[in-house]
Write a protein that holds these residues in place. Structure first.
Motif, PDB file in Angstrom:
ATOM      1  N   SER A  72     -14.455   6.932  45.835  1.00  0.00           N
ATOM      2  CA  SER A  72     -15.731   6.351  46.081  1.00  0.00           C
ATOM      3  C   SER A  72     -16.513   7.069  47.273  1.00  0.00           C
ATOM      4  O   SER A  72     -17.649   7.169  47.638  1.00  0.00           O
ATOM      5  CB  SER A  72     -15.406   4.799  46.122  1.00  0.00           C
ATOM      6  OG  SER A  72     -14.774   4.646  47.592  1.00  0.00           O
ATOM      7  N   PHE A  73     -15.755   7.387  48.266  1.00  0.00           N
ATOM      8  CA  PHE A  73     -16.161   7.987  49.436  1.00  0.00           C
ATOM      9  C   PHE A  73     -16.829   9.295  49.106  1.00  0.00           C
ATOM     10  O   PHE A  73     -17.581   9.715  50.004  1.00  0.00           O
ATOM     11  CB  PHE A  73     -15.213   8.179  50.527  1.00  0.00           C
ATOM     12  CG  PHE A  73     -14.649   6.771  51.380  1.00  0.00           C
ATOM     13  CD1 PHE A  73     -15.746   5.883  51.710  1.00  0.00           C
ATOM     14  CD2 PHE A  73     -13.614   6.371  51.738  1.00  0.00           C
ATOM     15  CE1 PHE A  73     -15.458   4.384  52.329  1.00  0.00           C
ATOM     16  CE2 PHE A  73     -13.187   5.235  52.120  1.00  0.00           C
ATOM     17  CZ  PHE A  73     -14.283   4.348  52.480  1.00  0.00           C
ATOM     18  N   LYS A  74     -16.287   9.861  48.249  1.00  0.00           N
ATOM     19  CA  LYS A  74     -16.803  11.313  47.784  1.00  0.00           C
ATOM     20  C   LYS A  74     -18.184  11.039  47.111  1.00  0.00           C
ATOM     21  O   LYS A  74     -19.016  11.929  47.676  1.00  0.00           O
ATOM     22  CB  LYS A  74     -16.001  11.819  46.611  1.00  0.00           C
ATOM     23  CG  LYS A  74     -16.522  13.032  46.190  1.00  0.00           C
ATOM     24  CD  LYS A  74     -15.629  13.761  45.127  1.00  0.00           C
ATOM     25  CE  LYS A  74     -16.130  14.970  44.542  1.00  0.00           C
ATOM     26  NZ  LYS A  74     -15.281  15.491  43.505  1.00  0.00           N
ATOM     27  N   TYR A  75     -18.545   9.829  46.586  1.00  0.00           N
ATOM     28  CA  TYR A  75     -19.636   9.829  46.076  1.00  0.00           C
ATOM     29  C   TYR A  75     -20.604   8.915  46.618  1.00  0.00           C
ATOM     30  O   TYR A  75     -21.950   8.769  46.396  1.00  0.00           O
ATOM     31  CB  TYR A  75     -19.634   9.378  44.536  1.00  0.00           C
ATOM     32  CG  TYR A  75     -19.079  10.261  43.689  1.00  0.00           C
ATOM     33  CD1 TYR A  75     -19.766  11.407  43.316  1.00  0.00           C
ATOM     34  CD2 TYR A  75     -17.673  10.095  43.224  1.00  0.00           C
ATOM     35  CE1 TYR A  75     -19.140  12.484  42.521  1.00  0.00           C
ATOM     36  CE2 TYR A  75     -17.225  11.071  42.445  1.00  0.00           C
ATOM     37  CZ  TYR A  75     -17.834  12.160  41.956  1.00  0.00           C
ATOM     38  OH  TYR A  75     -17.088  13.305  41.076  1.00  0.00           O
ATOM     39  N   LEU A  76     -20.322   8.284  47.829  1.00  0.00           N
ATOM     40  CA  LEU A  76     -21.130   7.170  48.573  1.00  0.00           C
ATOM     41  C   LEU A  76     -22.271   8.049  49.178  1.00  0.00           C
ATOM     42  O   LEU A  76     -23.252   7.427  49.130  1.00  0.00           O
ATOM     43  CB  LEU A  76     -20.218   6.619  49.446  1.00  0.00           C
ATOM     44  CG  LEU A  76     -20.649   5.357  50.354  1.00  0.00           C
ATOM     45  CD1 LEU A  76     -20.969   4.390  49.251  1.00  0.00           C
ATOM     46  CD2 LEU A  76     -19.623   4.616  51.055  1.00  0.00           C
ATOM     47  N   PRO A  77     -22.228   9.025  49.615  1.00  0.00           N
ATOM     48  CA  PRO A  77     -23.319   9.663  50.377  1.00  0.00           C
ATOM     49  C   PRO A  77     -24.562  10.076  49.301  1.00  0.00           C
ATOM     50  O   PRO A  77     -25.695  10.051  49.817  1.00  0.00           O
ATOM     51  CB  PRO A  77     -22.861  10.948  50.815  1.00  0.00           C
ATOM     52  CG  PRO A  77     -21.467  10.905  51.128  1.00  0.00           C
ATOM     53  CD  PRO A  77     -21.128   9.928  50.249  1.00  0.00           C
ATOM     54  N   LYS A  78     -24.162  10.092  47.994  1.00  0.00           N
ATOM     55  CA  LYS A  78     -25.120  10.137  47.161  1.00  0.00           C
ATOM     56  C   LYS A  78     -25.959   8.997  46.664  1.00  0.00           C
ATOM     57  O   LYS A  78     -27.041   9.168  45.960  1.00  0.00           O
ATOM     58  CB  LYS A  78     -24.527  10.964  46.081  1.00  0.00           C
ATOM     59  CG  LYS A  78     -24.047  12.445  46.363  1.00  0.00           C
ATOM     60  CD  LYS A  78     -23.335  13.095  44.925  1.00  0.00           C
ATOM     61  CE  LYS A  78     -22.685  14.309  45.671  1.00  0.00           C
ATOM     62  NZ  LYS A  78     -22.112  15.008  44.396  1.00  0.00           N
ATOM     63  N   VAL A  79     -25.477   7.904  46.750  1.00  0.00           N
ATOM     64  CA  VAL A  79     -26.102   6.757  46.540  1.00  0.00           C
ATOM     65  C   VAL A  79     -27.438   6.444  47.371  1.00  0.00           C
ATOM     66  O   VAL A  79     -27.485   6.606  48.521  1.00  0.00           O
ATOM     67  CB  VAL A  79     -25.068   5.356  46.751  1.00  0.00           C
ATOM     68  CG1 VAL A  79     -25.776   4.321  46.449  1.00  0.00           C
ATOM     69  CG2 VAL A  79     -23.795   5.800  45.930  1.00  0.00           C
ATOM     70  N   GLN A  80     -28.432   6.143  46.642  1.00  0.00           N
ATOM     71  CA  GLN A  80     -29.782   5.980  47.110  1.00  0.00           C
ATOM     72  C   GLN A  80     -29.948   4.254  47.209  1.00  0.00           C
ATOM     73  O   GLN A  80     -29.790   3.759  46.236  1.00  0.00           O
ATOM     74  CB  GLN A  80     -30.765   6.554  46.471  1.00  0.00           C
ATOM     75  CG  GLN A  80     -30.682   8.033  46.405  1.00  0.00           C
ATOM     76  CD  GLN A  80     -32.220   8.738  46.016  1.00  0.00           C
ATOM     77  OE1 GLN A  80     -32.884   7.941  45.614  1.00  0.00           O
ATOM     78  NE2 GLN A  80     -32.072   9.869  46.012  1.00  0.00           N
TER      79      GLN A  80
END
Length: 78
Positions: free
Chosen positions: A44-52
């Motif tokens: 989840s931390f891998k994809y968290l920066p891509k969440v808008q």
């Protein structure tokens, strides 16, 4: 497609380990704990920066929540 191959490899490896009794019978508890508390949060931390973040994500859709409430009310009456 590679994900399905990986799943098949893991299932076959588990069957081999079970039949040869090379690991402890309760090893699945430790593996599941590692997955739940370490691996899934890491993914989840891998994809968290891509969440808008947008305002629509903050509050649920009112029509959806109302329909959900009605279904719960119907099930409660059964």
């Amino acid at each position: 497609m590679i994900n399905f191959v990986l799943i098949a490899v893991c299932i076959v490896a588990g069957m081999i380990f079970k039949s040869t009794k090379t690991i402890h019978p309760d090893a699945h508890k430790g593996i599941n704990t590692w997955i739940i508390y370490l691996a899934l949060p890491a993914v989840s931390f891998k994809y968290l920066p891509k969440v808008q973040m947008v305002c629509g994500n903050a509050l649920p859709d009112s029509e959806y929540s109302f329909n959900n409430y009605r279904m719960l009310d119907l099930y409660a009456r059964l």
